[in-house]
Scaffold this motif. Structure first.
Motif, PDB file in Angstrom:
ATOM      1  N   GLN A   1       1.018  -1.350   0.101  1.00 48.31           N
ATOM      2  CA  GLN A   1      -0.013  -0.002   0.003  1.00 48.31           C
ATOM      3  C   GLN A   1       0.860   1.191   0.023  1.00 48.31           C
ATOM      4  O   GLN A   1       0.695   2.332  -0.856  1.00 48.31           O
ATOM      5  N   ARG A   2       1.900   1.234   0.579  1.00 50.07           N
ATOM      6  CA  ARG A   2       2.895   2.409   0.920  1.00 50.07           C
ATOM      7  C   ARG A   2       3.459   2.748  -0.701  1.00 50.07           C
ATOM      8  O   ARG A   2       3.678   3.786  -0.736  1.00 50.07           O
ATOM      9  N   ILE A   3       3.837   1.595  -1.260  1.00 46.76           N
ATOM     10  CA  ILE A   3       4.671   1.754  -2.301  1.00 46.76           C
ATOM     11  C   ILE A   3       3.731   2.071  -3.484  1.00 46.76           C
ATOM     12  O   ILE A   3       4.112   2.911  -4.480  1.00 46.76           O
ATOM     13  N   GLU A   4       2.333   1.776  -3.502  1.00 38.55           N
ATOM     14  CA  GLU A   4       1.215   2.360  -4.401  1.00 38.55           C
ATOM     15  C   GLU A   4       1.032   3.646  -4.273  1.00 38.55           C
ATOM     16  O   GLU A   4       1.055   4.460  -5.110  1.00 38.55           O
ATOM     17  N   ASP A   5       1.048   4.165  -3.011  1.00 34.15           N
ATOM     18  CA  ASP A   5       0.824   5.609  -2.761  1.00 34.15           C
ATOM     19  C   ASP A   5       2.068   6.375  -3.382  1.00 34.15           C
ATOM     20  O   ASP A   5       1.913   7.382  -3.777  1.00 34.15           O
ATOM     21  N   ALA A   6       3.167   6.157  -2.863  1.00 30.35           N
ATOM     22  CA  ALA A   6       4.372   6.456  -3.256  1.00 30.35           C
ATOM     23  C   ALA A   6       4.699   6.633  -4.798  1.00 30.35           C
ATOM     24  O   ALA A   6       4.891   7.722  -5.168  1.00 30.35           O
ATOM     25  N   LEU A   7       4.250   5.715  -5.546  1.00 32.85           N
ATOM     26  CA  LEU A   7       4.110   5.573  -7.074  1.00 32.85           C
ATOM     27  C   LEU A   7       3.347   6.697  -7.564  1.00 32.85           C
ATOM     28  O   LEU A   7       3.671   7.771  -8.317  1.00 32.85           O
ATOM     29  N   LYS A   8       2.099   6.869  -6.854  1.00 31.28           N
ATOM     30  CA  LYS A   8       1.131   7.809  -7.349  1.00 31.28           C
ATOM     31  C   LYS A   8       1.874   9.243  -7.133  1.00 31.28           C
ATOM     32  O   LYS A   8       1.599  10.182  -8.072  1.00 31.28           O
ATOM     33  N   GLU A   9       2.652   9.660  -5.988  1.00 31.60           N
ATOM     34  CA  GLU A   9       2.963  10.950  -5.820  1.00 31.60           C
ATOM     35  C   GLU A   9       4.010  11.033  -6.715  1.00 31.60           C
ATOM     36  O   GLU A   9       4.298  12.072  -7.382  1.00 31.60           O
ATOM     37  N   LEU A  10       4.879  10.053  -7.013  1.00 33.20           N
ATOM     38  CA  LEU A  10       5.958  10.186  -7.988  1.00 33.20           C
ATOM     39  C   LEU A  10       5.670  10.525  -9.439  1.00 33.20           C
ATOM     40  O   LEU A  10       5.925  11.413  -9.994  1.00 33.20           O
ATOM     41  N   LYS A  11       4.412   9.888  -9.784  1.00 32.23           N
ATOM     42  CA  LYS A  11       3.854  10.106 -11.210  1.00 32.23           C
ATOM     43  C   LYS A  11       3.495  11.493 -11.133  1.00 32.23           C
ATOM     44  O   LYS A  11       3.585  12.246 -12.308  1.00 32.23           O
ATOM     45  N   THR A  12       2.687  12.141 -10.159  1.00 31.45           N
ATOM     46  CA  THR A  12       2.176  13.498 -10.307  1.00 31.45           C
ATOM     47  C   THR A  12       3.212  14.391 -10.347  1.00 31.45           C
ATOM     48  O   THR A  12       3.160  15.313 -11.140  1.00 31.45           O
ATOM     49  N   ALA A  13       4.312  14.141  -9.447  1.00 32.72           N
ATOM     50  CA  ALA A  13       5.450  15.334  -9.484  1.00 32.72           C
ATOM     51  C   ALA A  13       6.402  15.297 -10.776  1.00 32.72           C
ATOM     52  O   ALA A  13       6.695  16.251 -11.045  1.00 32.72           O
ATOM     53  N   TYR A  14       6.627  13.959 -11.346  1.00 35.45           N
ATOM     54  CA  TYR A  14       6.996  13.821 -12.551  1.00 35.45           C
ATOM     55  C   TYR A  14       6.413  14.705 -13.755  1.00 35.45           C
ATOM     56  O   TYR A  14       6.986  15.528 -14.695  1.00 35.45           O
ATOM     57  N   LYS A  15       4.908  14.660 -13.680  1.00 32.45           N
ATOM     58  CA  LYS A  15       4.152  15.571 -14.721  1.00 32.45           C
ATOM     59  C   LYS A  15       4.187  16.877 -14.273  1.00 32.45           C
ATOM     60  O   LYS A  15       4.392  17.721 -15.291  1.00 32.45           O
ATOM     61  N   ILE A  16       4.506  17.406 -13.215  1.00 31.60           N
ATOM     62  CA  ILE A  16       4.637  18.953 -12.977  1.00 31.60           C
ATOM     63  C   ILE A  16       5.999  19.311 -13.282  1.00 31.60           C
ATOM     64  O   ILE A  16       5.952  20.433 -13.945  1.00 31.60           O
ATOM     65  N   ASN A  17       6.864  18.761 -12.796  1.00 28.64           N
ATOM     66  CA  ASN A  17       8.045  19.021 -13.276  1.00 28.64           C
ATOM     67  C   ASN A  17       9.258  17.856 -12.780  1.00 28.64           C
ATOM     68  O   ASN A  17       9.599  17.726 -11.792  1.00 28.64           O
ATOM     69  N   SER A  18       9.727  17.351 -13.860  1.00 25.64           N
ATOM     70  CA  SER A  18      10.416  16.025 -13.948  1.00 25.64           C
ATOM     71  C   SER A  18      11.797  16.204 -13.304  1.00 25.64           C
ATOM     72  O   SER A  18      12.355  15.460 -12.626  1.00 25.64           O
ATOM     73  N   LYS A  19      12.449  17.656 -13.452  1.00 32.58           N
ATOM     74  CA  LYS A  19      13.503  17.878 -12.947  1.00 32.58           C
ATOM     75  C   LYS A  19      13.781  18.075 -11.323  1.00 32.58           C
ATOM     76  O   LYS A  19      14.807  18.125 -11.064  1.00 32.58           O
ATOM     77  N   THR A  20      12.641  18.530 -10.726  1.00 28.52           N
ATOM     78  CA  THR A  20      12.518  18.797  -9.538  1.00 28.52           C
ATOM     79  C   THR A  20      12.112  17.655  -8.756  1.00 28.52           C
ATOM     80  O   THR A  20      11.833  17.651  -7.216  1.00 28.52           O
ATOM     81  N   LEU A  21      11.771  16.531  -9.191  1.00 25.21           N
ATOM     82  CA  LEU A  21      11.417  15.284  -8.550  1.00 25.21           C
ATOM     83  C   LEU A  21      12.279  14.790  -7.638  1.00 25.21           C
ATOM     84  O   LEU A  21      13.490  14.538  -8.025  1.00 25.21           O
ATOM     85  N   ASP A  22      12.145  14.732  -6.184  1.00 27.43           N
ATOM     86  CA  ASP A  22      12.813  14.207  -5.418  1.00 27.43           C
ATOM     87  C   ASP A  22      12.495  12.824  -4.949  1.00 27.43           C
ATOM     88  O   ASP A  22      11.456  12.590  -3.794  1.00 27.43           O
ATOM     89  N   PHE A  23      13.211  11.685  -5.568  1.00 28.83           N
ATOM     90  CA  PHE A  23      12.802  10.495  -5.336  1.00 28.83           C
ATOM     91  C   PHE A  23      13.158  10.297  -3.708  1.00 28.83           C
ATOM     92  O   PHE A  23      12.101   9.496  -3.265  1.00 28.83           O
ATOM     93  N   ASP A  24      14.250  10.453  -3.200  1.00 26.87           N
ATOM     94  CA  ASP A  24      14.497  10.160  -2.031  1.00 26.87           C
ATOM     95  C   ASP A  24      13.525  10.659  -0.669  1.00 26.87           C
ATOM     96  O   ASP A  24      13.291   9.969   0.145  1.00 26.87           O
ATOM     97  N   LYS A  25      12.962  11.867  -1.049  1.00 26.42           N
ATOM     98  CA  LYS A  25      12.154  12.563  -0.114  1.00 26.42           C
ATOM     99  C   LYS A  25      11.051  11.897  -0.146  1.00 26.42           C
ATOM    100  O   LYS A  25      10.286  11.571   1.012  1.00 26.42           O
ATOM    101  N   ILE A  26      10.347  11.603  -1.399  1.00 28.37           N
ATOM    102  CA  ILE A  26       9.096  10.946  -1.286  1.00 28.37           C
ATOM    103  C   ILE A  26       9.036   9.557  -0.698  1.00 28.37           C
ATOM    104  O   ILE A  26       8.405   8.871  -0.069  1.00 28.37           O
ATOM    105  N   ALA A  27      10.204   8.841  -0.987  1.00 28.64           N
ATOM    106  CA  ALA A  27      10.442   7.440  -0.296  1.00 28.64           C
ATOM    107  C   ALA A  27      10.694   7.619   1.202  1.00 28.64           C
ATOM    108  O   ALA A  27       9.625   6.920   2.074  1.00 28.64           O
ATOM    109  N   LYS A  28      10.987   8.617   1.867  1.00 25.48           N
ATOM    110  CA  LYS A  28      10.969   8.716   3.298  1.00 25.48           C
ATOM    111  C   LYS A  28       9.780   9.071   3.724  1.00 25.48           C
ATOM    112  O   LYS A  28       9.269   8.662   4.983  1.00 25.48           O
TER     113      LYS A  28
END
Length: 238
Positions: free
Chosen positions: A107-134
């Motif tokens: 469930q956690r990784i599914e929620d994280a994936l949704k946020e990663l996809k949203t952040a990538y659409k907004i601005n792929s260059k500012t996507l903070d992978f480590d921050k979202i994982a934490k």
């Protein structure tokens, strides 16, 4: 050597004796579940599938995996049974906790994936992978470069990861990869393009290896035919 061993086994020679005479290592895995990694070898659905079809005393044709060749003989098999609850209550508790933790992690990784996809659409260059994982209580780390058919430290075979990452754009993420060790999301960090000059130079050697692989496949098929004939002959003699 592994071919010689395979041929000697079709003649009903002793497995251990023949292996030692050819200076090949003989190891015993001990009992393991069909859903577990094979002790000393690792997770291999291909090998597990082959073993499940063997009878006691039968052996597989030569198998190539992670730069090693194997011939496996089935020594023992325990059929499923329903044990007394008192003898397995601790194991039941352990499995229950593990499954609950797995559902939470999924469930956690599914929620994280949704946020990663949203952040990538907004601005792929500012996507903070480590921050979202934490934020979702997940671990993040970087692998070394890997290719199809290689090994990823701490994870295992790279095939699923390579397939998921090969068509990704830089900083983009894939879907969720589920393997026995857990759930994973890949973000492409960098890639090394194919060196066409090097490929041209190595092409003749690659062709030789490919021919050898085809010969191995032919040998494996022939070996299976030999085993069937040997079994039929044995049946006639008995």
């Amino acid at each position: 050597k592994i071919k010689l061993l395979a041929l000697r086994l079709t003649k009903k020679e002793d497995f251990t004796k023949a292996s030692k005479e050819l200076n090949l290592q003989v190891k015993e895995t001990g009992l393991f579940n069909q859903t577990d990694p094979i002790p000393g070898i690792g997770w291999s659905p291909q090998i597990l599938s082959l073993l499940s079809k063997l009878k006691i005393g039968e052996f597989t044709s030569p198998i190539y995996m992670d730069k090693y060749y194997y011939i496996l003989r089935l020594k023992e098999k325990k059929e499923p049974y329903i044990p007394d609850f008192q003898t397995i209550k601790d194991k039941v508790k352990e499995v229950f906790i593990k499954e609950a933790a797995q559902k939470t992690a999924q469930q956690r990784i599914e929620d994280a994936l949704k946020e990663l996809k949203t952040a990538y659409k907004i601005n792929s260059k500012t996507l903070d992978f480590d921050k979202i994982a934490k934020i979702y209580g997940l671990k993040s780390d970087s692998t070394q470069f890997f290719r199809y058919g290689s090994y990823i430290e701490g994870i295992g075979a790279s095939d699923n990861f390579f397939t998921a990452a090969v068509d990704l754009k830089e900083d983009d993420t894939n879907g969720i990869i589920e393997i026995p060790s857990g759930f994973y999301i890949i973000k492409l960090k960098s890639r090394v393009p194919v060196d066409e000059k090097k490929f041209t130079e190595e092409k003749p050697e690659f062709a030789k290896k490919l021919l050898l692989q085809k010969k191995e496949e032919y040998f494996s098929r022939s070996f299976q035919d030999l085993k069937r004939k040997a079994l039929i002959t044995g049946a006639n003699l008995s």
